[in-house]
Each structure stands twice: as C-alpha cells, then as structure tokens.
Write a protein that holds these residues in place. Structure first.
Motif, PDB file in Angstrom:
ATOM      1  N   GLU A  51      22.160 -16.271  16.330  1.00 54.16           N
ATOM      2  CA  GLU A  51      21.366 -16.037  17.548  1.00 54.16           C
ATOM      3  C   GLU A  51      20.298 -14.965  17.275  1.00 54.16           C
ATOM      4  OE1 GLU A  51      23.673 -14.646  20.886  1.00 54.16           O
ATOM      5  OE2 GLU A  51      21.902 -14.430  22.154  1.00 54.16           O
ATOM      6  N   ASP A  52      20.715 -13.861  16.669  1.00 58.54           N
ATOM      7  CA  ASP A  52      19.759 -12.777  16.378  1.00 58.54           C
ATOM      8  C   ASP A  52      18.642 -13.265  15.458  1.00 58.54           C
ATOM      9  OD1 ASP A  52      21.127 -11.039  17.941  1.00 58.54           O
ATOM     10  OD2 ASP A  52      22.172 -10.025  16.306  1.00 58.54           O
ATOM     11  N   TYR A  53      19.006 -14.120  14.502  1.00 57.43           N
ATOM     12  CA  TYR A  53      17.994 -14.641  13.576  1.00 57.43           C
ATOM     13  C   TYR A  53      16.986 -15.524  14.326  1.00 57.43           C
ATOM     14  CZ  TYR A  53      15.790 -17.622  10.168  1.00 57.43           C
ATOM     15  OH  TYR A  53      14.843 -18.317   9.465  1.00 57.43           O
ATOM     16  N   ILE A  54      17.497 -16.443  15.143  1.00 56.02           N
ATOM     17  CA  ILE A  54      16.591 -17.362  15.855  1.00 56.02           C
ATOM     18  C   ILE A  54      15.679 -16.583  16.809  1.00 56.02           C
ATOM     19  CG2 ILE A  54      16.505 -19.266  17.538  1.00 56.02           C
ATOM     20  CD1 ILE A  54      19.057 -20.349  16.189  1.00 56.02           C
ATOM     21  N   GLN A  55      16.218 -15.522  17.392  1.00 55.19           N
ATOM     22  CA  GLN A  55      15.400 -14.731  18.323  1.00 55.19           C
ATOM     23  C   GLN A  55      14.464 -13.760  17.593  1.00 55.19           C
ATOM     24  OE1 GLN A  55      18.380 -13.079  20.915  1.00 55.19           O
ATOM     25  NE2 GLN A  55      18.357 -14.889  22.251  1.00 55.19           N
ATOM     26  N   GLY A  56      14.547 -13.764  16.270  1.00 57.39           N
ATOM     27  CA  GLY A  56      13.639 -12.914  15.491  1.00 57.39           C
ATOM     28  C   GLY A  56      14.045 -11.455  15.459  1.00 57.39           C
ATOM     29  N   ASN A  57      15.305 -11.172  15.786  1.00 58.13           N
ATOM     30  CA  ASN A  57      15.749  -9.770  15.834  1.00 58.13           C
ATOM     31  C   ASN A  57      16.375  -9.285  14.536  1.00 58.13           C
ATOM     32  OD1 ASN A  57      15.004  -9.725  18.494  1.00 58.13           O
ATOM     33  ND2 ASN A  57      17.021 -10.358  19.237  1.00 58.13           N
ATOM     34  N   LYS A  68      18.812 -20.845   7.516  1.00 51.37           N
ATOM     35  CA  LYS A  68      17.341 -20.805   7.609  1.00 51.37           C
ATOM     36  C   LYS A  68      16.747 -22.198   7.461  1.00 51.37           C
ATOM     37  CE  LYS A  68      15.567 -16.422   6.041  1.00 51.37           C
ATOM     38  NZ  LYS A  68      14.882 -15.644   5.054  1.00 51.37           N
ATOM     39  N   ASP A  69      17.257 -22.955   6.476  1.00 56.30           N
ATOM     40  CA  ASP A  69      16.712 -24.304   6.225  1.00 56.30           C
ATOM     41  C   ASP A  69      16.923 -25.215   7.433  1.00 56.30           C
ATOM     42  OD1 ASP A  69      16.145 -23.361   3.743  1.00 56.30           O
ATOM     43  OD2 ASP A  69      17.911 -24.251   2.782  1.00 56.30           O
ATOM     44  N   VAL A  70      18.092 -25.056   8.065  1.00 52.43           N
ATOM     45  CA  VAL A  70      18.396 -25.910   9.229  1.00 52.43           C
ATOM     46  C   VAL A  70      17.405 -25.592  10.347  1.00 52.43           C
ATOM     47  CG1 VAL A  70      20.160 -26.533  10.930  1.00 52.43           C
ATOM     48  CG2 VAL A  70      20.850 -25.868   8.610  1.00 52.43           C
ATOM     49  N   VAL A  71      17.246 -24.289  10.620  1.00 50.54           N
ATOM     50  CA  VAL A  71      16.356 -23.877  11.708  1.00 50.54           C
ATOM     51  C   VAL A  71      14.916 -24.277  11.374  1.00 50.54           C
ATOM     52  CG1 VAL A  71      15.459 -21.871  12.964  1.00 50.54           C
ATOM     53  CG2 VAL A  71      17.901 -21.995  12.395  1.00 50.54           C
ATOM     54  N   GLY A  78       8.267 -29.956  14.859  1.00 48.71           N
ATOM     55  CA  GLY A  78       7.266 -29.768  15.918  1.00 48.71           C
ATOM     56  C   GLY A  78       7.810 -29.591  17.321  1.00 48.71           C
ATOM     57  N   CYS A  79       8.974 -29.002  17.460  1.00 52.11           N
ATOM     58  CA  CYS A  79       9.520 -28.820  18.812  1.00 52.11           C
ATOM     59  C   CYS A  79       8.648 -27.838  19.599  1.00 52.11           C
ATOM     60  CB  CYS A  79      10.962 -28.328  18.750  1.00 52.11           C
ATOM     61  SG  CYS A  79      11.171 -26.796  17.854  1.00 52.11           S
ATOM     62  N   SER A  80       8.669 -28.008  20.921  1.00 47.26           N
ATOM     63  CA  SER A  80       7.848 -27.108  21.751  1.00 47.26           C
ATOM     64  C   SER A  80       8.568 -25.794  22.023  1.00 47.26           C
ATOM     65  CB  SER A  80       7.479 -27.794  23.069  1.00 47.26           C
ATOM     66  OG  SER A  80       8.643 -28.242  23.713  1.00 47.26           O
ATOM     67  N   SER A  81       9.884 -25.780  21.929  1.00 44.28           N
ATOM     68  CA  SER A  81      10.604 -24.501  22.047  1.00 44.28           C
ATOM     69  C   SER A  81      11.919 -24.583  21.296  1.00 44.28           C
ATOM     70  CB  SER A  81      10.850 -24.135  23.513  1.00 44.28           C
ATOM     71  OG  SER A  81      11.856 -24.956  24.051  1.00 44.28           O
ATOM     72  N   LEU A  82      12.359 -23.420  20.840  1.00 45.05           N
ATOM     73  CA  LEU A  82      13.616 -23.337  20.092  1.00 45.05           C
ATOM     74  C   LEU A  82      14.388 -22.152  20.669  1.00 45.05           C
ATOM     75  CD1 LEU A  82      14.971 -24.572  17.532  1.00 45.05           C
ATOM     76  CD2 LEU A  82      13.985 -22.692  16.264  1.00 45.05           C
ATOM     77  N   LEU A  83      15.539 -22.430  21.215  1.00 46.98           N
ATOM     78  CA  LEU A  83      16.291 -21.367  21.893  1.00 46.98           C
ATOM     79  C   LEU A  83      17.681 -21.227  21.299  1.00 46.98           C
ATOM     80  CD1 LEU A  83      15.496 -22.316  25.607  1.00 46.98           C
ATOM     81  CD2 LEU A  83      14.467 -20.454  24.291  1.00 46.98           C
ATOM     82  N   ALA A  84      18.177 -19.992  21.281  1.00 42.67           N
ATOM     83  CA  ALA A  84      19.550 -19.743  20.848  1.00 42.67           C
ATOM     84  C   ALA A  84      20.373 -19.307  22.059  1.00 42.67           C
ATOM     85  CB  ALA A  84      19.569 -18.628  19.806  1.00 42.67           C
ATOM     86  N   GLU A  85      21.484 -20.002  22.255  1.00 46.20           N
ATOM     87  CA  GLU A  85      22.453 -19.644  23.282  1.00 46.20           C
ATOM     88  C   GLU A  85      21.927 -19.672  24.723  1.00 46.20           C
ATOM     89  OE1 GLU A  85      25.688 -18.917  22.489  1.00 46.20           O
ATOM     90  OE2 GLU A  85      25.410 -18.958  20.313  1.00 46.20           O
ATOM     91  N   PRO A  86      21.034 -20.596  25.089  1.00 40.22           N
ATOM     92  CA  PRO A  86      20.671 -20.624  26.510  1.00 40.22           C
ATOM     93  C   PRO A  86      21.880 -21.065  27.351  1.00 40.22           C
ATOM     94  CG  PRO A  86      19.783 -22.546  25.424  1.00 40.22           C
ATOM     95  CD  PRO A  86      20.373 -21.673  24.343  1.00 40.22           C
ATOM     96  N   ALA A 105      28.642 -22.091  40.566  1.00 42.91           N
ATOM     97  CA  ALA A 105      28.723 -22.629  39.198  1.00 42.91           C
ATOM     98  C   ALA A 105      30.107 -23.232  38.989  1.00 42.91           C
ATOM     99  CB  ALA A 105      28.446 -21.534  38.189  1.00 42.91           C
ATOM    100  N   TRP A 106      30.129 -24.473  38.582  1.00 48.23           N
ATOM    101  CA  TRP A 106      31.391 -25.207  38.492  1.00 48.23           C
ATOM    102  C   TRP A 106      31.665 -25.681  37.067  1.00 48.23           C
ATOM    103  CZ3 TRP A 106      31.653 -30.676  37.692  1.00 48.23           C
ATOM    104  CH2 TRP A 106      32.916 -31.236  37.905  1.00 48.23           C
ATOM    105  N   LEU A 107      30.581 -26.012  36.381  1.00 48.13           N
ATOM    106  CA  LEU A 107      30.732 -26.443  34.998  1.00 48.13           C
ATOM    107  C   LEU A 107      29.613 -25.782  34.209  1.00 48.13           C
ATOM    108  CD1 LEU A 107      32.310 -28.370  33.116  1.00 48.13           C
ATOM    109  CD2 LEU A 107      30.630 -30.118  33.661  1.00 48.13           C
ATOM    110  N   ARG A 108      29.965 -25.126  33.133  1.00 44.50           N
ATOM    111  CA  ARG A 108      28.929 -24.380  32.414  1.00 44.50           C
ATOM    112  C   ARG A 108      29.062 -24.557  30.915  1.00 44.50           C
ATOM    113  NH1 ARG A 108      29.791 -18.408  34.088  1.00 44.50           N
ATOM    114  NH2 ARG A 108      30.835 -18.983  35.987  1.00 44.50           N
ATOM    115  N   THR A 109      27.979 -24.272  30.251  1.00 50.23           N
ATOM    116  CA  THR A 109      27.989 -24.352  28.798  1.00 50.23           C
ATOM    117  C   THR A 109      26.943 -23.391  28.245  1.00 50.23           C
ATOM    118  OG1 THR A 109      27.890 -25.882  26.916  1.00 50.23           O
ATOM    119  CG2 THR A 109      26.269 -26.227  28.647  1.00 50.23           C
ATOM    120  N   LYS A 110      27.077 -23.064  26.978  1.00 51.38           N
ATOM    121  CA  LYS A 110      26.034 -22.318  26.272  1.00 51.38           C
ATOM    122  C   LYS A 110      25.689 -23.150  25.056  1.00 51.38           C
ATOM    123  CE  LYS A 110      25.910 -17.403  26.848  1.00 51.38           C
ATOM    124  NZ  LYS A 110      26.124 -16.112  26.201  1.00 51.38           N
ATOM    125  N   ILE A 111      24.406 -23.280  24.789  1.00 55.84           N
ATOM    126  CA  ILE A 111      23.950 -24.161  23.720  1.00 55.84           C
ATOM    127  C   ILE A 111      23.620 -23.306  22.504  1.00 55.84           C
ATOM    128  CG2 ILE A 111      22.214 -25.905  23.128  1.00 55.84           C
ATOM    129  CD1 ILE A 111      24.168 -26.664  25.420  1.00 55.84           C
TER     130      ILE A 111
END
Ligand code: SF4
Length: 224
Positions: A51-57, A68-71, A78-86, A105-111
């Motif tokens: 998460e810290d890597y994807i967020q550039g921290n 790194k290669d996967v990300v 060419g994705c328009s956005s890349l998010l960690a743990e939304p 909130a009844w059903l939740r997830t973190k991606i």
C-alpha cells in the motif's frame, strides 16, 4: 430485526464453514483473546508495505521488490487510476454507502489493488498464504460490491497474486449481468444468519480449521 449484522467476505466464509464459530466470533464476541499469529502479522506487514509503495510513500522491501513489475504492468496498460486499499461498502439493499456508516454499512470490503478504466476494472488481492486457501467467492463478492458503486463499469477482472511465489491465480471476470446472481447468493446467506438468530440454532460443523479455531474448548466439543 433491528440489528444490522455488518459483515464482510471473511465473516461469510466463517459462517459457511461453521455457524457455531460465526456465532461466537461475531454475535457473542466471546472467543478468548489470543496473540496475533506470525502468519497474520506477516500478512499485515506485506499489505501495508505494498500500500505504501503504491501510494508513493515508500520503496518496497527487498523481499517484495518484484511487486513493482506487477504494479508497473497495470500502469502500462493505461489505467485512469490506481488505488491501494480503497474501502467499499453497501447497505442491506446493496446501495453504496460509506464503510464508516455504522448504521447502514452491511457488507464491506477493501480492495488491495484497484485499477480503473472507463468501463473495466482490475482487482488484485495479495495473498501471503498458500494458493489452496484461496476462494474465488471473495473475489466475486468484492466485485459485486464495486459494481454497485460504478454502474458505468461492464467488467471487473479479479485475481489473487501470491507474494511468496510471485504467481498470479487464474483471472475471474465478473460481468455486470452476473452481479444480481452474486448479490442473491450473499443476501440468501444473510437471511440464513437472521433465521438462525431468531431460532438460536448455531450447529457446530467440524472441518479442517477446527485446530486453529478461535472458539474455546469449553465452547465447542470439536475444538482441539
Ligand atoms: S472447533 Fe470446529 S466445529 Fe467447533 S466451532 Fe470451531 S470450526 Fe466449528
């Protein structure tokens, strides 16, 4: 029922595996406290590092450098956005709501990793354990929740990525047309839970997780 059983994939998995375990863990919440296992601690460490890597921290630690290669491969597509743990959540009617909306909130997830294009998304779930412990149900339930949030999206491509072996699972493509069926499976499961709450009927279902089960020995005869 006045009470909302705010739930998640992992709770549904526990319920599917053994109603008695679910009852003690999530309804009574009376399982004895145990120190965090090494596997859980390691899993949290890996997720936070990525998460810290994807967020550039932060840079990735040495053992995870190939992430790194996967990300990068997702970025290169060419994705328009890349998010960690939304975080995502829906209410009991599958309407999007904040995951912090404790009243609805009844059903939740973190991606773990979410990449978006105008009509498609890629969802990658990092796994630090063995492939045999993975369950596609997690992927499709998360995809159904995201589909409710993003009505413009037609397809969600989901997979597990195993950080120990740096291998990806087979991709599961969730098409919008299949979302209602996924929602029905989850909703039916929640009705089962509500019925059991009214009946007070929580059968023990011995299975391969009994030896790691969080319930105490005096709460279940199968606890080893
Ligand atoms: S020990 Fe096994 S049967 Fe007992 S509650 Fe846990 S999972 Fe269920």
């Amino acid at each position: 029922m006045g009470k909302i059983i705010c739930t998640s994939y992992s709770r549904l998995r526990d319920y599917k595996m053994c109603p008695l375990k679910f009852y003690h863990k999530f309804i009574l919440k009376d399982c004895p406290e145990r120190p965090e296992s090494d596997a859980i601690r390691f899993g949290s460490y890996v997720h936070k590092a990525i998460e810290d890597y994807i967020q550039g921290n932060a840079e990735l630690p040495k053992g995870l450098i190939r992430i790194k290669d996967v990300v990068q491969s997702v970025r290169d597509a060419g994705c328009s956005s890349l998010l960690a743990e939304p975080p995502y959540a829906v209410d009991k009617n599958w309407e999007p709501c904040s995951s912090r909306d404790w009243d609805h909130a009844w059903l939740r997830t973190k991606i773990d990793l979410l990449a978006r294009w105008p009509r498609q998304m890629i969802y990658i779930d990092w796994k630090t354990g063995k492939p045999s412990n993975s369950d596609n149900f997690q992927l499709v339930v998360a995809a159904a929740i995201m589909a409710q949030w993003h009505p413009e999206v037609d397809q969600i491509h989901c997979c597990f990525f195993y950080t120990q072996t740096m291998k990806k699972s087979k991709t599961v493509i969730v098409h919008r047309a299949s979302v209602p069926a996924i929602m029905k499976v989850v909703t039916d499961k929640s009705k089962d839970i509500e019925y059991r709450m009214m009946q007070g009927d929580w059968p023990a279902t011995p299975n391969y997780t009994c030896k790691y089960c969080e319930v105490a020995r005096d709460q279940c005869e199968y606890r080893r």
